[in-house]
Write an enzyme that holds these catalytic residues in place. Structure first.
Site, PDB file in Angstrom:
ATOM      1  N   SER A   1       0.828  -1.218   0.000  1.00 43.88           N
ATOM      2  CA  SER A   1       0.000   0.000   0.000  1.00 43.88           C
ATOM      3  C   SER A   1       0.856   1.259   0.000  1.00 43.88           C
ATOM      4  O   SER A   1       1.750   1.387   0.828  1.00 43.88           O
ATOM      5  CB  SER A   1      -0.862   0.081   1.271  1.00 43.88           C
ATOM      6  OG  SER A   1      -1.616  -1.061   1.436  1.00 43.88           O
TER       7      SER A   1
ATOM      8  N   HIS B   1      -3.401   0.715  -4.585  1.00 47.50           N
ATOM      9  CA  HIS B   1      -2.674  -0.321  -5.316  1.00 47.50           C
ATOM     10  C   HIS B   1      -2.933  -0.138  -6.801  1.00 47.50           C
ATOM     11  O   HIS B   1      -4.063  -0.281  -7.260  1.00 47.50           O
ATOM     12  CB  HIS B   1      -3.179  -1.723  -4.933  1.00 47.50           C
ATOM     13  CG  HIS B   1      -2.666  -2.214  -3.622  1.00 47.50           C
ATOM     14  ND1 HIS B   1      -1.584  -3.044  -3.518  1.00 47.50           N
ATOM     15  CD2 HIS B   1      -3.084  -1.998  -2.369  1.00 47.50           C
ATOM     16  CE1 HIS B   1      -1.367  -3.309  -2.246  1.00 47.50           C
ATOM     17  NE2 HIS B   1      -2.269  -2.688  -1.532  1.00 47.50           N
TER      18      HIS B   1
ATOM     19  N   HIS C   1      -4.856  -9.960  -2.688  1.00 52.76           N
ATOM     20  CA  HIS C   1      -5.005 -10.412  -1.302  1.00 52.76           C
ATOM     21  C   HIS C   1      -6.101 -11.459  -1.214  1.00 52.76           C
ATOM     22  O   HIS C   1      -7.077 -11.411  -1.971  1.00 52.76           O
ATOM     23  CB  HIS C   1      -5.408  -9.234  -0.407  1.00 52.76           C
ATOM     24  CG  HIS C   1      -4.520  -8.034  -0.497  1.00 52.76           C
ATOM     25  ND1 HIS C   1      -4.633  -7.100  -1.509  1.00 52.76           N
ATOM     26  CD2 HIS C   1      -3.503  -7.606   0.293  1.00 52.76           C
ATOM     27  CE1 HIS C   1      -3.727  -6.159  -1.325  1.00 52.76           C
ATOM     28  NE2 HIS C   1      -3.012  -6.436  -0.253  1.00 52.76           N
TER      29      HIS C   1
ATOM     30  N   TYR D   1      -8.251 -11.405   1.056  1.00 51.16           N
ATOM     31  CA  TYR D   1      -9.489 -10.717   1.473  1.00 51.16           C
ATOM     32  C   TYR D   1     -10.265 -10.106   0.315  1.00 51.16           C
ATOM     33  O   TYR D   1     -11.423  -9.736   0.461  1.00 51.16           O
ATOM     34  CB  TYR D   1      -9.199  -9.659   2.553  1.00 51.16           C
ATOM     35  CG  TYR D   1      -8.366  -8.482   2.118  1.00 51.16           C
ATOM     36  CD1 TYR D   1      -8.884  -7.523   1.247  1.00 51.16           C
ATOM     37  CD2 TYR D   1      -7.078  -8.307   2.584  1.00 51.16           C
ATOM     38  CE1 TYR D   1      -8.128  -6.436   0.846  1.00 51.16           C
ATOM     39  CE2 TYR D   1      -6.323  -7.231   2.199  1.00 51.16           C
ATOM     40  CZ  TYR D   1      -6.842  -6.296   1.329  1.00 51.16           C
ATOM     41  OH  TYR D   1      -6.092  -5.228   0.934  1.00 51.16           O
ATOM     42  N   GLU D   2      -9.631 -10.013  -0.849  1.00 57.15           N
ATOM     43  CA  GLU D   2     -10.371  -9.536  -2.023  1.00 57.15           C
ATOM     44  C   GLU D   2     -11.261 -10.647  -2.578  1.00 57.15           C
ATOM     45  O   GLU D   2     -12.032 -10.425  -3.511  1.00 57.15           O
ATOM     46  CB  GLU D   2      -9.400  -9.065  -3.099  1.00 57.15           C
ATOM     47  CG  GLU D   2      -8.659  -7.787  -2.716  1.00 57.15           C
ATOM     48  CD  GLU D   2      -7.594  -7.428  -3.740  1.00 57.15           C
ATOM     49  OE1 GLU D   2      -7.927  -6.747  -4.720  1.00 57.15           O
ATOM     50  OE2 GLU D   2      -6.429  -7.844  -3.546  1.00 57.15           O
TER      51      GLU D   2
ATOM     52  N   ALA E   1       2.244  -3.152   4.337  1.00 60.44           N
ATOM     53  CA  ALA E   1       1.892  -2.311   5.479  1.00 60.44           C
ATOM     54  C   ALA E   1       1.441  -3.267   6.575  1.00 60.44           C
ATOM     55  O   ALA E   1       0.798  -4.283   6.281  1.00 60.44           O
ATOM     56  CB  ALA E   1       0.760  -1.369   5.104  1.00 60.44           C
TER      57      ALA E   1
ATOM     58  N   MET F   1      -2.062  -8.464   6.195  1.00 55.33           N
ATOM     59  CA  MET F   1      -2.985  -9.282   5.391  1.00 55.33           C
ATOM     60  C   MET F   1      -2.408  -9.666   4.029  1.00 55.33           C
ATOM     61  O   MET F   1      -3.155  -9.878   3.072  1.00 55.33           O
ATOM     62  CB  MET F   1      -4.297  -8.516   5.189  1.00 55.33           C
ATOM     63  CG  MET F   1      -4.955  -8.035   6.476  1.00 55.33           C
ATOM     64  SD  MET F   1      -6.399  -7.032   6.096  1.00 55.33           S
ATOM     65  CE  MET F   1      -6.719  -6.280   7.701  1.00 55.33           C
ATOM     66  N   SER F   2      -1.083  -9.739   3.952  1.00 50.31           N
ATOM     67  CA  SER F   2      -0.488 -10.075   2.645  1.00 50.31           C
ATOM     68  C   SER F   2       0.818 -10.834   2.859  1.00 50.31           C
ATOM     69  O   SER F   2       1.069 -11.379   3.925  1.00 50.31           O
ATOM     70  CB  SER F   2      -0.215  -8.784   1.851  1.00 50.31           C
ATOM     71  OG  SER F   2       0.819  -8.046   2.467  1.00 50.31           O
TER      72      SER F   2
ATOM     73  N   ASN G   1       0.509   1.545  11.872  1.00 48.46           N
ATOM     74  CA  ASN G   1      -0.361   1.788  13.037  1.00 48.46           C
ATOM     75  C   ASN G   1       0.025   0.787  14.110  1.00 48.46           C
ATOM     76  O   ASN G   1       0.674  -0.216  13.808  1.00 48.46           O
ATOM     77  CB  ASN G   1      -1.837   1.555  12.643  1.00 48.46           C
ATOM     78  CG  ASN G   1      -2.056   0.144  12.085  1.00 48.46           C
ATOM     79  OD1 ASN G   1      -1.686  -0.145  10.953  1.00 48.46           O
ATOM     80  ND2 ASN G   1      -2.632  -0.722  12.893  1.00 48.46           N
TER      81      ASN G   1
ATOM     82  N   HIS H   1      -8.480   2.548   8.240  1.00 48.95           N
ATOM     83  CA  HIS H   1      -7.727   2.394   6.994  1.00 48.95           C
ATOM     84  C   HIS H   1      -7.123   3.735   6.578  1.00 48.95           C
ATOM     85  O   HIS H   1      -6.036   3.786   6.002  1.00 48.95           O
ATOM     86  CB  HIS H   1      -8.629   1.826   5.901  1.00 48.95           C
ATOM     87  CG  HIS H   1      -7.916   1.483   4.631  1.00 48.95           C
ATOM     88  ND1 HIS H   1      -6.815   0.647   4.602  1.00 48.95           N
ATOM     89  CD2 HIS H   1      -8.118   1.865   3.345  1.00 48.95           C
ATOM     90  CE1 HIS H   1      -6.381   0.537   3.355  1.00 48.95           C
ATOM     91  NE2 HIS H   1      -7.147   1.263   2.567  1.00 48.95           N
TER      92      HIS H   1
HETATM   93  N1  HPA Z   1      -3.714  -5.352  10.944  1.00 49.94           N
HETATM   94  C1  HPA Z   1      -3.716  -6.036   9.782  1.00 49.94           C
HETATM   95  N2  HPA Z   1      -3.267  -5.535   8.656  1.00 49.94           N
HETATM   96  C2  HPA Z   1      -2.764  -4.288   8.679  1.00 49.94           C
HETATM   97  C3  HPA Z   1      -2.727  -3.521   9.840  1.00 49.94           C
HETATM   98  C4  HPA Z   1      -3.237  -4.094  11.043  1.00 49.94           C
HETATM   99  O1  HPA Z   1      -3.238  -3.483  12.120  1.00 49.94           O
HETATM  100  N3  HPA Z   1      -2.162  -2.326   9.516  1.00 49.94           N
HETATM  101  C5  HPA Z   1      -1.859  -2.392   8.200  1.00 49.94           C
HETATM  102  N4  HPA Z   1      -2.222  -3.572   7.678  1.00 49.94           N
END
Ligand code: HPA
Length: 272
Positions: A30, A61, A83, A85-86, A113, A211-212, A235, A247
């Site tokens: 990202s 992306h 991903h 999740y997509e 990220a 998540m990747s 974060n 997000h």
């Molecule tokens: N959790 C999962 N995926 C993420 C996060 C998170 O806190 N931050 C960026 N991608």
């Protein structure tokens, strides 16, 4: 058409457009898409034009496979990734990495990220991945055995190459950045984790969560590609601070860190 036949078709299409074989693959997470703009002798191929390639649906992306040179090294950059999740099946998530493997890439730098779990991490930090924990219950090597993609059972002890991590450490030092390493936990998403899930991940040894990356690393290792993984901590993970995750925060921090991430990525590639 079989999955492997689809992969071969994808690689053949891309090869027909290239003058030289790439040596190093890069997957941009990202907000890091800009790295691809640095390439010299650039050739960008939209994913939509490559047979079998999925098209990324995530904001931030872009969907291009970009070839070119950085510090004289021939690189192939995935500007945008796929991903779980997509909703893509795991073999589609790794389609790009496997295409690059068939094109002859020997090293991959995979970025993402991630949320920070370890107290040694702060938003804005870069963390080199030393190991991972796959919490998604998916593995791209599962399914019909395809010897052309590598053995069914393969080692993951040295999945995150020690020598590449040493080179990354040097690049961090040259860039005046503190070098941090940690364990990345892979969750399917797309909901962020609950505080209880983060406490569990901390207990089992995770320093960051995202998540990747993990499916791509597994697919790369099966093909014998050496991997360097780098997380941008955007974060602190859920429940570590007294505030909700958003997000928007992830995008905002990756935007702020982008400059130093792109710089260190360039230095790392010059060292490989
Ligand atoms: N959790 C999962 N995926 C993420 C996060 C998170 O806190 N931050 C960026 N991608």
């Amino acid at each position: 058409m079989s999955y492997f036949a689809e992969l071969k078709k994808s690689a053949e299409y891309v090869r027909s457009l290239l003058k030289e074989q790439p040596e190093i693959g890069v997957v941009l997470g990202s907000g890091l898409g800009d790295f691809a703009e640095l390439l010299e002798e650039r050739l960008a191929i939209p994913y939509a034009e490559i047979p079998g390639f999925p098209v990324s649906t995530v904001k931030g992306h872009k969907g291009n496979l970009v070839f070119g040179k950085v510090y004289g090294k021939k690189v192939a950059v995935m500007q945008g990734r796929f991903h779980l999740y997509e909703g893509y099946p795991v073999e589609r998530v790794v389609f790009g990495v496997r295409t690059l493997g068939l094109l002859g890439v020997k090293v991959m730098v995979i970025t993402n990220a991630a949320g920070g779990i370890s107290e040694n991490l702060r938003p804005g930090d870069l963390m080199v991945i030393k190991d991972h924990i796959n919490m998604a219950g998916e593995n791209p090597a599962a399914g019909e055995e395809t010897p052309e993609l590598g053995p069914r059972f393969f080692d993951m002890t040295y999945a995150y190459d020690g020598e590449l991590r040493e080179r990354a450490q040097r690049a961090f030092e040259e860039a005046g950045l503190e070098y941090k390493e940690g364990v990345y936990a892979f969750m399917r998403g797309p909901s962020y984790e609950t505080p209880a899930e983060i406490r569990m991940l901390k207990t089992i040894g995770a320093d960051a969560v995202g998540m990747s990356t993990v499916p791509e690393v597994i697919a790369a290792r099966q093909m014998g590609i050496r991997v360097l993984g780098i997380s941008c901590i955007t974060n602190m993970a859920a429940g570590i601070l007294e505030k909700p995750l958003s997000h928007a925060e992830v995008l905002d921090v990756s935007e702020r860190v982008k400059g130093k991430f792109v710089e260190v990525l360039g230095r790392i590639i010059s060292e490989i």
